[in-house]
Design an enzyme around this catalytic site. Structure first.
Site, PDB file in Angstrom:
ATOM      1  N   ARG A  28      -8.616   1.374   9.855  1.00  0.00           N
ATOM      2  CA  ARG A  28      -8.228   0.005  10.211  1.00  0.00           C
ATOM      3  C   ARG A  28      -9.283  -0.675  11.077  1.00  0.00           C
ATOM      4  O   ARG A  28      -9.125  -1.845  11.413  1.00  0.00           O
ATOM      5  CB  ARG A  28      -6.912   0.046  10.982  1.00  0.00           C
ATOM      6  CG  ARG A  28      -5.679  -0.299  10.145  1.00  0.00           C
ATOM      7  CD  ARG A  28      -4.508  -0.201  11.056  1.00  0.00           C
ATOM      8  NE  ARG A  28      -3.335  -0.908  10.720  1.00  0.00           N
ATOM      9  CZ  ARG A  28      -2.305  -0.410  10.051  1.00  0.00           C
ATOM     10  NH1 ARG A  28      -2.364   0.772   9.504  1.00  0.00           N
ATOM     11  NH2 ARG A  28      -1.208  -1.130   9.913  1.00  0.00           N
ATOM     12  N   LYS A  36       0.833  -1.210   0.000  1.00  0.00           N
ATOM     13  CA  LYS A  36       0.000   0.000   0.000  1.00  0.00           C
ATOM     14  C   LYS A  36       0.871   1.264   0.000  1.00  0.00           C
ATOM     15  O   LYS A  36       0.656   2.183  -0.787  1.00  0.00           O
ATOM     16  CB  LYS A  36      -0.942   0.012   1.226  1.00  0.00           C
ATOM     17  CG  LYS A  36      -1.817  -1.219   1.344  1.00  0.00           C
ATOM     18  CD  LYS A  36      -2.707  -1.171   2.575  1.00  0.00           C
ATOM     19  CE  LYS A  36      -1.949  -1.133   3.886  1.00  0.00           C
ATOM     20  NZ  LYS A  36      -1.176  -2.363   4.179  1.00  0.00           N
ATOM     21  N   ARG A  87      12.013  -5.625   4.365  1.00  0.00           N
ATOM     22  CA  ARG A  87      11.738  -4.194   4.167  1.00  0.00           C
ATOM     23  C   ARG A  87      12.752  -3.333   4.929  1.00  0.00           C
ATOM     24  O   ARG A  87      13.052  -3.596   6.087  1.00  0.00           O
ATOM     25  CB  ARG A  87      10.323  -3.879   4.664  1.00  0.00           C
ATOM     26  CG  ARG A  87       9.996  -2.389   4.689  1.00  0.00           C
ATOM     27  CD  ARG A  87       8.523  -2.113   4.717  1.00  0.00           C
ATOM     28  NE  ARG A  87       7.881  -2.437   5.985  1.00  0.00           N
ATOM     29  CZ  ARG A  87       6.578  -2.282   6.214  1.00  0.00           C
ATOM     30  NH1 ARG A  87       5.789  -1.816   5.256  1.00  0.00           N
ATOM     31  NH2 ARG A  87       6.064  -2.596   7.380  1.00  0.00           N
ATOM     32  N   ARG A 132      12.187  -1.758  10.671  1.00  0.00           N
ATOM     33  CA  ARG A 132      11.232  -1.354  11.705  1.00  0.00           C
ATOM     34  C   ARG A 132      11.175  -2.395  12.807  1.00  0.00           C
ATOM     35  O   ARG A 132      11.202  -3.590  12.527  1.00  0.00           O
ATOM     36  CB  ARG A 132       9.840  -1.174  11.066  1.00  0.00           C
ATOM     37  CG  ARG A 132       9.648   0.176  10.421  1.00  0.00           C
ATOM     38  CD  ARG A 132       8.406   0.275   9.593  1.00  0.00           C
ATOM     39  NE  ARG A 132       7.212  -0.301  10.191  1.00  0.00           N
ATOM     40  CZ  ARG A 132       6.009  -0.296   9.621  1.00  0.00           C
ATOM     41  NH1 ARG A 132       5.862   0.272   8.438  1.00  0.00           N
ATOM     42  NH2 ARG A 132       4.969  -0.836  10.203  1.00  0.00           N
ATOM     43  N   ARG A 136       0.471  -8.740  13.910  1.00  0.00           N
ATOM     44  CA  ARG A 136      -0.162  -7.714  13.074  1.00  0.00           C
ATOM     45  C   ARG A 136      -1.118  -8.347  12.064  1.00  0.00           C
ATOM     46  O   ARG A 136      -2.185  -7.792  11.781  1.00  0.00           O
ATOM     47  CB  ARG A 136       0.916  -6.883  12.358  1.00  0.00           C
ATOM     48  CG  ARG A 136       1.656  -5.956  13.331  1.00  0.00           C
ATOM     49  CD  ARG A 136       3.003  -5.524  12.791  1.00  0.00           C
ATOM     50  NE  ARG A 136       2.886  -4.739  11.579  1.00  0.00           N
ATOM     51  CZ  ARG A 136       3.850  -4.628  10.674  1.00  0.00           C
ATOM     52  NH1 ARG A 136       5.003  -5.263  10.833  1.00  0.00           N
ATOM     53  NH2 ARG A 136       3.683  -3.875   9.615  1.00  0.00           N
TER      54      ARG A 136
HETATM   55  P1  ADP Z   1       2.364  -1.855   3.211  1.00  0.00           P
HETATM   56  O1  ADP Z   1       2.406  -0.343   3.144  1.00  0.00           O
HETATM   57  O2  ADP Z   1       1.129  -2.424   2.585  1.00  0.00           O
HETATM   58  O3  ADP Z   1       2.602  -2.390   4.591  1.00  0.00           O
HETATM   59  P2  ADP Z   1       4.864  -1.671   1.711  1.00  0.00           P
HETATM   60  O4  ADP Z   1       4.489  -0.806   0.557  1.00  0.00           O
HETATM   61  O5  ADP Z   1       5.695  -1.064   2.780  1.00  0.00           O
HETATM   62  O6  ADP Z   1       3.562  -2.411   2.321  1.00  0.00           O
HETATM   63  O7  ADP Z   1       5.616  -2.965   1.106  1.00  0.00           O
HETATM   64  C1  ADP Z   1       6.171  -3.957   1.974  1.00  0.00           C
HETATM   65  C2  ADP Z   1       7.529  -4.405   1.426  1.00  0.00           C
HETATM   66  O8  ADP Z   1       7.340  -5.125   0.209  1.00  0.00           O
HETATM   67  C3  ADP Z   1       8.494  -3.277   1.104  1.00  0.00           C
HETATM   68  O9  ADP Z   1       9.801  -3.704   1.410  1.00  0.00           O
HETATM   69  C4  ADP Z   1       8.329  -3.058  -0.403  1.00  0.00           C
HETATM   70  O10 ADP Z   1       9.526  -2.589  -1.001  1.00  0.00           O
HETATM   71  C5  ADP Z   1       7.979  -4.466  -0.884  1.00  0.00           C
HETATM   72  N1  ADP Z   1       6.987  -4.492  -1.963  1.00  0.00           N
HETATM   73  C6  ADP Z   1       5.928  -3.655  -2.147  1.00  0.00           C
HETATM   74  N2  ADP Z   1       5.212  -4.027  -3.230  1.00  0.00           N
HETATM   75  C7  ADP Z   1       5.831  -5.126  -3.738  1.00  0.00           C
HETATM   76  C8  ADP Z   1       5.597  -5.997  -4.864  1.00  0.00           C
HETATM   77  N3  ADP Z   1       4.536  -5.785  -5.674  1.00  0.00           N
HETATM   78  N4  ADP Z   1       6.435  -7.039  -5.054  1.00  0.00           N
HETATM   79  C9  ADP Z   1       7.468  -7.251  -4.225  1.00  0.00           C
HETATM   80  N5  ADP Z   1       7.762  -6.488  -3.152  1.00  0.00           N
HETATM   81  C10 ADP Z   1       6.967  -5.435  -2.918  1.00  0.00           C
HETATM   82  P1  AMP Z   2       1.715   0.725   9.229  1.00  0.00           P
HETATM   83  O1  AMP Z   2       2.816   1.706   8.978  1.00  0.00           O
HETATM   84  O2  AMP Z   2       0.470   1.035   8.468  1.00  0.00           O
HETATM   85  O3  AMP Z   2       2.185  -0.714   9.031  1.00  0.00           O
HETATM   86  O4  AMP Z   2       1.326   0.864  10.773  1.00  0.00           O
HETATM   87  C1  AMP Z   2       2.264   0.555  11.782  1.00  0.00           C
HETATM   88  C2  AMP Z   2       1.577   0.516  13.132  1.00  0.00           C
HETATM   89  O5  AMP Z   2       1.043   1.822  13.457  1.00  0.00           O
HETATM   90  C3  AMP Z   2       0.371  -0.415  13.244  1.00  0.00           C
HETATM   91  O6  AMP Z   2       0.749  -1.760  13.534  1.00  0.00           O
HETATM   92  C4  AMP Z   2      -0.411   0.225  14.397  1.00  0.00           C
HETATM   93  O7  AMP Z   2       0.187  -0.048  15.653  1.00  0.00           O
HETATM   94  C5  AMP Z   2      -0.210   1.717  14.122  1.00  0.00           C
HETATM   95  N1  AMP Z   2      -1.260   2.252  13.221  1.00  0.00           N
HETATM   96  C6  AMP Z   2      -1.088   2.755  11.963  1.00  0.00           C
HETATM   97  N2  AMP Z   2      -2.253   3.155  11.436  1.00  0.00           N
HETATM   98  C7  AMP Z   2      -3.201   2.890  12.373  1.00  0.00           C
HETATM   99  C8  AMP Z   2      -4.613   3.043  12.418  1.00  0.00           C
HETATM  100  N3  AMP Z   2      -5.307   3.569  11.370  1.00  0.00           N
HETATM  101  N4  AMP Z   2      -5.270   2.650  13.540  1.00  0.00           N
HETATM  102  C9  AMP Z   2      -4.617   2.131  14.595  1.00  0.00           C
HETATM  103  N5  AMP Z   2      -3.278   1.938  14.607  1.00  0.00           N
HETATM  104  C10 AMP Z   2      -2.570   2.311  13.519  1.00  0.00           C
END
Ligand code: ADP
Ligand code: AMP
Length: 221
Positions: free
Chosen positions: A85, A13, A123, A156, A167
């Site tokens: 969420r 995302k 990541r 992270r 999660r």
């Molecule tokens: P989200 O925001 O949904 O948690 P991220 O955009 O941070 O996910 O993506 C999670 C990890 O996967 C990152 O390290 C990113 O570079 C990688 N990634 C994102 N999209 C793809 C894809 N289509 N194929 C492979 N790796 C991806």
């Molecule tokens: P994310 O960066 O989206 O993976 O979020 C990382 C962490 O932040 C999550 O596991 C939650 O602890 C917190 N968080 C992010 N967005 C929300 C939300 N909309 N509601 C509650 N917690 C959130």
């Protein structure tokens, strides 16, 4: 039209929101990035959120909704990334949208659970900007270094396998019900993309979807 990116952690995302924000003038609104910035700055919100985020749980709805309401004043269109969420958050967003006479479509990132651990454990994040890389699928030019600032990347604390599993369980329990919320037959607002393919393939599918939606809206006047 605002977009709500829906899908489990690691679905891509944030990656796609950033690409679309750069290309198409959307504003990416990532609650995770805002919370991490607060943790980094040591604000009261950050101090409250830090242990919850590290455990993989969700920060309380009232804090998140207040945060979003403040950002929402800044104009859009937005890509909501990682928000809502919970159903309570979705209802609060609907209230904000109605008050501002704006609409939103939810985009579900369809992905197999099997790829998520691999994506998240590989990541690497530039904390100050929220830019993300993957050690194999989207590597930085120099390992461990942000391409733009030259600053170090970090993994992270919640991208540990054990926390990822928490999660994912929280997602299934609290966030997955939003699929039915947005797919309400009385007011369907859900579309989906195949998020399993490479990053640029997913981007192409998203762009086609957004353009298609725009065309339909224009055709409908
Ligand atoms: P989200 O925001 O949904 O948690 P991220 O955009 O941070 O996910 O993506 C999670 C990890 O996967 C990152 O390290 C990113 O570079 C990688 N990634 C994102 N999209 C793809 C894809 N289509 N194929 C492979 N790796 C991806
Ligand atoms: P994310 O960066 O989206 O993976 O979020 C990382 C962490 O932040 C999550 O596991 C939650 O602890 C917190 N968080 C992010 N967005 C929300 C939300 N909309 N509601 C509650 N917690 C959130």
């Amino acid at each position: 039209m605002n977009l709500i990116f829906l899908g489990p952690p690691g679905a891509g995302k944030g990656t796609q929101a950033r690409i679309l924000a750069e290309r198409s003038g959307y504003r990416q609104l990532s609650t995770g990035d805002i919370l991490r910035a607060n943790v980094l700055a040591g604000t009261p919100l950050g101090r409250e959120a830090k242990p919850i985020m590290e455990s993989g749980g969700l920060v309380p709805d009232d804090l998140i909704i207040r945060m979003i309401a403040a950002e929402f004043e800044g104009g859009g269109p937005f890509i909501f990334d990682g928000f809502p969420r919970t159903v309570t958050q979705a209802q609060a967003l609907d209230n904000l949208l109605v008050r501002k006479r704006r609409s939103a479509v939810a985009v579900l990132f369809r992905v197999d659970l099997s790829v998520l651990i691999d994506r998240l454990t590989g990541r690497w994040t530039h904390l100050a900007s929220g830019r993300v890389y993957h050690e194999r699928y989207a590597p930085p030019k120099r390992p461990g270094i942000d391409d733009v600032t030259g600053e170090p990347l970090v993994q992270r604390p919640d991208d540990k396998e054990e926390t990822i599993r928490t999660r994912l369980a929280v997602y299934e329990e609290q966030t997955a019900p939003l699929i039915a919320y947005y797919d309400d037959p009385a007011d369907p607002r859900l579309v989906s993309v195949d998020a399993l393919g490479p990053i640029d393939t997913v981007t192409r599918e998203l762009v086609a979807l957004i353009d298609g939606n725009g065309d339909e809206r224009r055709a409908a006047g």
